[in-house]
Scaffold this motif. Structure first.
Motif, PDB file in Angstrom:
ATOM      1  N   LEU A 102       0.812  -1.214   0.000  1.00 35.96           N
ATOM      2  CA  LEU A 102       0.000   0.000   0.000  1.00 35.96           C
ATOM      3  C   LEU A 102       0.847   1.267   0.000  1.00 35.96           C
ATOM      4  O   LEU A 102       0.430   2.306  -0.512  1.00 35.96           O
ATOM      5  CB  LEU A 102      -0.931   0.020   1.213  1.00 35.96           C
ATOM      6  N   ILE A 103       2.030   1.208   0.600  1.00 35.24           N
ATOM      7  CA  ILE A 103       2.833   2.417   0.740  1.00 35.24           C
ATOM      8  C   ILE A 103       4.070   2.438  -0.155  1.00 35.24           C
ATOM      9  O   ILE A 103       4.879   3.359  -0.072  1.00 35.24           O
ATOM     10  CB  ILE A 103       3.272   2.624   2.212  1.00 35.24           C
ATOM     11  N   LYS A 104       4.210   1.438  -1.025  1.00 34.10           N
ATOM     12  CA  LYS A 104       5.464   1.326  -1.774  1.00 34.10           C
ATOM     13  C   LYS A 104       5.690   2.492  -2.732  1.00 34.10           C
ATOM     14  O   LYS A 104       6.841   2.760  -3.125  1.00 34.10           O
ATOM     15  CB  LYS A 104       5.528  -0.006  -2.522  1.00 34.10           C
ATOM     16  N   HIS A 105       4.626   3.197  -3.124  1.00 33.86           N
ATOM     17  CA  HIS A 105       4.801   4.362  -3.996  1.00 33.86           C
ATOM     18  C   HIS A 105       4.757   5.675  -3.222  1.00 33.86           C
ATOM     19  O   HIS A 105       4.907   6.751  -3.815  1.00 33.86           O
ATOM     20  CB  HIS A 105       3.729   4.371  -5.093  1.00 33.86           C
ATOM     21  N   ASP A 106       4.524   5.619  -1.918  1.00 39.28           N
ATOM     22  CA  ASP A 106       4.515   6.833  -1.101  1.00 39.28           C
ATOM     23  C   ASP A 106       5.931   7.394  -0.949  1.00 39.28           C
ATOM     24  O   ASP A 106       6.915   6.639  -0.971  1.00 39.28           O
ATOM     25  CB  ASP A 106       3.958   6.540   0.299  1.00 39.28           C
ATOM     26  N   ARG A 107       6.020   8.692  -0.772  1.00 39.36           N
ATOM     27  CA  ARG A 107       7.297   9.343  -0.527  1.00 39.36           C
ATOM     28  C   ARG A 107       7.185  10.220   0.712  1.00 39.36           C
ATOM     29  O   ARG A 107       6.143  10.846   0.946  1.00 39.36           O
ATOM     30  CB  ARG A 107       7.717  10.208  -1.728  1.00 39.36           C
ATOM     31  N   SER A 108       8.243  10.281   1.492  1.00 40.44           N
ATOM     32  CA  SER A 108       8.253  11.099   2.703  1.00 40.44           C
ATOM     33  C   SER A 108       8.314  12.581   2.340  1.00 40.44           C
ATOM     34  O   SER A 108       8.878  12.961   1.303  1.00 40.44           O
ATOM     35  CB  SER A 108       9.448  10.741   3.584  1.00 40.44           C
ATOM     36  N   LEU A 109       7.739  13.396   3.193  1.00 41.85           N
ATOM     37  CA  LEU A 109       7.751  14.836   3.007  1.00 41.85           C
ATOM     38  C   LEU A 109       9.175  15.355   3.183  1.00 41.85           C
ATOM     39  O   LEU A 109       9.831  15.072   4.190  1.00 41.85           O
ATOM     40  CB  LEU A 109       6.817  15.489   4.034  1.00 41.85           C
ATOM     41  N   SER A 110       9.684  16.103   2.199  1.00 39.47           N
ATOM     42  CA  SER A 110      11.052  16.598   2.305  1.00 39.47           C
ATOM     43  C   SER A 110      11.179  18.079   1.968  1.00 39.47           C
ATOM     44  O   SER A 110      11.991  18.783   2.558  1.00 39.47           O
ATOM     45  CB  SER A 110      11.972  15.788   1.380  1.00 39.47           C
ATOM     46  N   ARG A 111      10.393  18.580   1.046  1.00 39.99           N
ATOM     47  CA  ARG A 111      10.555  19.965   0.604  1.00 39.99           C
ATOM     48  C   ARG A 111       9.898  20.972   1.549  1.00 39.99           C
ATOM     49  O   ARG A 111      10.269  22.145   1.554  1.00 39.99           O
ATOM     50  CB  ARG A 111       9.973  20.145  -0.799  1.00 39.99           C
ATOM     51  N   PHE A 112       8.905  20.548   2.288  1.00 39.19           N
ATOM     52  CA  PHE A 112       8.162  21.461   3.126  1.00 39.19           C
ATOM     53  C   PHE A 112       8.517  21.204   4.579  1.00 39.19           C
ATOM     54  O   PHE A 112       8.143  20.176   5.159  1.00 39.19           O
ATOM     55  CB  PHE A 112       6.654  21.291   2.886  1.00 39.19           C
ATOM     56  N   LYS A 113       9.221  22.139   5.175  1.00 39.36           N
ATOM     57  CA  LYS A 113       9.695  21.984   6.532  1.00 39.36           C
ATOM     58  C   LYS A 113       8.676  22.528   7.526  1.00 39.36           C
ATOM     59  O   LYS A 113       7.966  23.491   7.240  1.00 39.36           O
ATOM     60  CB  LYS A 113      11.037  22.703   6.728  1.00 39.36           C
ATOM     61  N   GLU A 114       8.632  21.937   8.692  1.00 39.32           N
ATOM     62  CA  GLU A 114       7.709  22.363   9.735  1.00 39.32           C
ATOM     63  C   GLU A 114       7.991  23.814  10.111  1.00 39.32           C
ATOM     64  O   GLU A 114       9.137  24.208  10.321  1.00 39.32           O
ATOM     65  CB  GLU A 114       7.864  21.472  10.962  1.00 39.32           C
ATOM     66  N   GLY A 115       6.920  24.596  10.181  1.00 42.77           N
ATOM     67  CA  GLY A 115       7.064  25.983  10.643  1.00 42.77           C
ATOM     68  C   GLY A 115       7.579  26.934   9.601  1.00 42.77           C
ATOM     69  O   GLY A 115       7.940  28.072   9.923  1.00 42.77           O
ATOM     70  N   SER A 116       7.649  26.524   8.319  1.00 39.95           N
ATOM     71  CA  SER A 116       8.138  27.433   7.290  1.00 39.95           C
ATOM     72  C   SER A 116       7.174  28.607   7.110  1.00 39.95           C
ATOM     73  O   SER A 116       5.966  28.486   7.315  1.00 39.95           O
ATOM     74  CB  SER A 116       8.306  26.702   5.965  1.00 39.95           C
ATOM     75  N   GLU A 117       7.702  29.752   6.736  1.00 39.66           N
ATOM     76  CA  GLU A 117       6.866  30.944   6.560  1.00 39.66           C
ATOM     77  C   GLU A 117       5.999  30.808   5.324  1.00 39.66           C
ATOM     78  O   GLU A 117       6.414  30.264   4.318  1.00 39.66           O
ATOM     79  CB  GLU A 117       7.763  32.171   6.440  1.00 39.66           C
ATOM     80  N   ARG A 118       4.807  31.371   5.427  1.00 45.15           N
ATOM     81  CA  ARG A 118       3.904  31.347   4.287  1.00 45.15           C
ATOM     82  C   ARG A 118       3.932  32.698   3.581  1.00 45.15           C
ATOM     83  O   ARG A 118       4.062  33.712   4.207  1.00 45.15           O
ATOM     84  CB  ARG A 118       2.465  31.021   4.737  1.00 45.15           C
TER      85      ARG A 118
END
Length: 442
Positions: free
Chosen positions: A426-442
Motif C-alpha cells: 500500500l505504501i510502496k509508492h509513497d514518498r516522505s515529506l522533504s521539501r516542506f519543513k515544519e514551521g516554514s513561513e507562508r
C-alpha cells in the motif's frame, strides 16, 4: 439455493468449488478471497467458440478482459483458443507479459493515448477498434512515423440500446463511444480511413449494452449495420471482412435472471446475419463477439469472514464481513444484487434475514440487502456468488484496505494466481515529506 458451475456440498456439509472445500480455501489463503471455477470458464468459452465452428461460420470470440484481467486469466483464455480485447495500456501490457499472441489482440477505448497506440503498434497487435475522429488522425500520424499499417474496425452506434429485456431505438448521439450510424459520422469516418494508406479497414463494430438476456437487440443492431454495409458497397466499393457485434451477454446473478446459453446467443445471431447478408447480396463476413462477464461472472465467488452484527429492533439486522466496496464496488455503483450462503453450512435452512455490510467507513458500503441466511457466528465464511466480473477488476484501496488474493480451482486443485496485497504494498509508492519543513513561513 442454486449453486453455480461445479459448486456443490461435500460430506462435511461445506460448500465446494471445483472439488475444493471453500473452508479450506479460506484457511489456506485468507479472506476476502476471490475463487474462480476454471471448469465453468472453459465450458462457457467452448460454448461460444464451438457453436460458430458447428455452424461453419468464420469467427473470433474475443474475451473482454476488462471483466477480469490477470496473467493467469489471459493464459487460460489462450488455452481455449480465444482472442482478446484490451482497453488500456495496462491491459495490453498484461496480455503481452502473459505471452498472448498479439495478432489476436483487439485494442478498444475512446481515448487511447499516443503512448498506448505506439505500444500496440510496436507489439503488432491484430486490430484497433477506432472510436473517434481524433483517434483517426492520431493513429494515422503514428503509423506514418513507424512506417506501419493498422488494421481497424470502426466502432459505430447503430441506434440500439439494450439492457436485460429492454430495447430502445435511439439516435444514441449522447454517447462517449463510437461514430453515429444515423447522422453521417460513421460514413465520414469510413471515407477518411479508406482514403488513408495507414489503415486497412476490416469492418464495423458495435456494443449495444450489458447483461442482455435475449438476442433481439443484437439482431436489430446487425440489421442497421448490414443496411449501411450494403449502401457503402455501392458508394465506396467497400466490402466488410468483419462484423463485430460486441458483448453484453447476460448471466444469472439472482433467481430473477434468465440468461440464454452461449450456443443460443450465437445460433440466433448467425441465423439472422446470414439471412440479412443474402437479402442484400453481400458476402458473409467473419463474425466477432466479445464475451466478458458471461465467461467469468458466475465463475467467481468471493469468500468473506463473518464479523460483527447489529440488531436494529423492528428495522434491520446487519451482518458485517471483512471486505466490502473495496473488493466489490458494484452494489454501491449500480445497486447490483447478489446471492450468498454461509459456506460452512450452505444447505442449512435460512432462519433469519440480514443485510451484509462491508467494513469500509462508508454508510453506502452494503453488499447485499435483506439476505435470507442460516444460523451464523463470527468466524464463519460467507460465500457471495457471481463476483467474477468487475470484482477484482474494479477493486480499490479505499480506507487503505489491501486487495484480496485470487485463486483458481479445478478438479480438486487450487492455485494462487494473484497474491494478496500487503500493507507494505500500500505504501510502496509513497514518498516522505522533504521539501516542506515544519514551521516554514507562508
Amino acid at each position: 439455493m442454486h449453486f453455480y458451475g461445479t459448486s456443490s456440498v461435500n460430506e462435511k456439509g461445506h460448500l465446494t468449488i471445483g472439488g475444493v472445500d471453500t473452508i479450506d480455501l479460506a484457511k489456506d489463503f485468507g479472506t476476502p478471497l476471490y475463487v474462480y471455477d476454471i471448469h465453468l470458464i472453459r465450458q462457457r468459452a467452448r460454448g461460444f467458440k464451438d457453436t460458430f465452428e458447428r455452424l461453419g461460420v468464420s469467427s473470433q470470440v474475443a474475451y473482454a478482459s476488462k471483466a477480469f484481467s490477470s496473467i493467469a486469466m489471459i493464459q487460460l483464455i489462450e488455452q481455449e483458443g480465444l482472442s482478446l480485447d484490451v482497453v488500456s495500456g495496462g491491459e495490453l501490457y498484461t496480455a503481452l507479459k502473459a505471452g498472448f499472441n498479439p495478432e489476436k489482440i483487439h485494442f478498444h477505448g475512446n481515448n487511447k493515448s499516443p503512448e498506448e497506440i505506439a505500444m500496440a503498434l510496436d507489439a503488432d497487435i491484430g486490430c484497433f477498434v477506432v472510436d473517434n475522429f481524433y483517434e483517426i488522425e492520431l493513429l494515422s500520424r503514428i503509423c506514418k512515423e513507424k512506417a506501419k499499417q493498422a488494421s481497424i474496425l470502426l466502432r459505430v452506434t447503430p441506434g440500439i440500446e439494450a439492457h436485460t429485456h429492454d430495447y430502445i431505438l435511439t439516435g444514441q448521439e449522447d454517447s462517449k463511444f463510437g461514430f453515429d450510424l444515423q447522422n453521417g459520422q460513421a460514413e465520414e469516418a469510413l471515407q477518411k480511413t479508406l482514403d488513408d494508406q495507414s489503415f486497412k479497414v476490416l469492418g464495423l463494430h458495435c456494443h449495444i449494452g450489458s447483461q442482455i438476456f435475449e438476442t433481439t437487440g443484437f439482431i436489430m443492431a446487425a440489421e442497421k449495420m448490414i443496411e449501411k454495409m450494403a449502401d457503402w458497397k455501392v458508394k465506396y466499393h467497400f466490402s466488410a471482412e468483419v462484423l463485430n457485434l460486441g458483448g453484453g451477454f447476460g448471466i444469472r446473478y439472482t433467481k430473477e435472471d434468465e440468461p440464454l446459453a452461449p450456443a443460443k446467443y450465437v445460433e440466433d445471431i448467425i441465423t439472422e446475419v446470414k439471412m440479412l447478408m443474402d437479402k442484400h447480396q453481400l458476402a458473409m463476413p467473419e463474425i466477432w463477439i466479445e464475451p466478458g462477464r458471461s465467461l467469468t461472472g458466475d465463475a467467481g465467488t468471493t469468500l468473506y469472514s463473518v464479523g460483527s452484527s447489529k440488531h436494529v429492533p423492528e428495522v434491520r439486522n446487519y451482518l458485517a464481513v471483512d471486505g466490502g466496496m473495496s473488493d466489490n464496488i458494484r452494489p454501491a455503483l449500480y445497486n447490483a444484487r447478489y446471492e450468498a450462503v454461509i459456506a460452512n453450512r450452505p444447505d442449512a435452512k435460512a432462519e433469519t434475514v440480514v443485510s451484509i455490510a462491508g467494513k469500509c467507513c462508508e454508510s453506502g458500503d452494503m453488499l447485499i440487502w435483506d439476505l435470507p441466511i442460516s444460523e451464523h457466528q463470527p468466524g464463519d465464511v460467507l460465500a457471495v456468488f457471481c463476483t467474477g466480473a468487475y470484482g477484482y477488476a474494479m477493486a480499490n484501496n479505499y480506507n487503505r484496505i489491501p486487495r484480496p488474493a485470487v485463486v483458481f480451482v479445478e478438479d480438486g486443485r487450487a492455485e494462487l494466481v494473484i497474491e494478496r496485497e500487503s500493507y507494505e504494498d500500500l505504501i510502496k509508492h509513497d514518498r516522505s515529506l522533504s521539501r516542506f519543513k515544519e514551521g516554514s513561513e507562508r
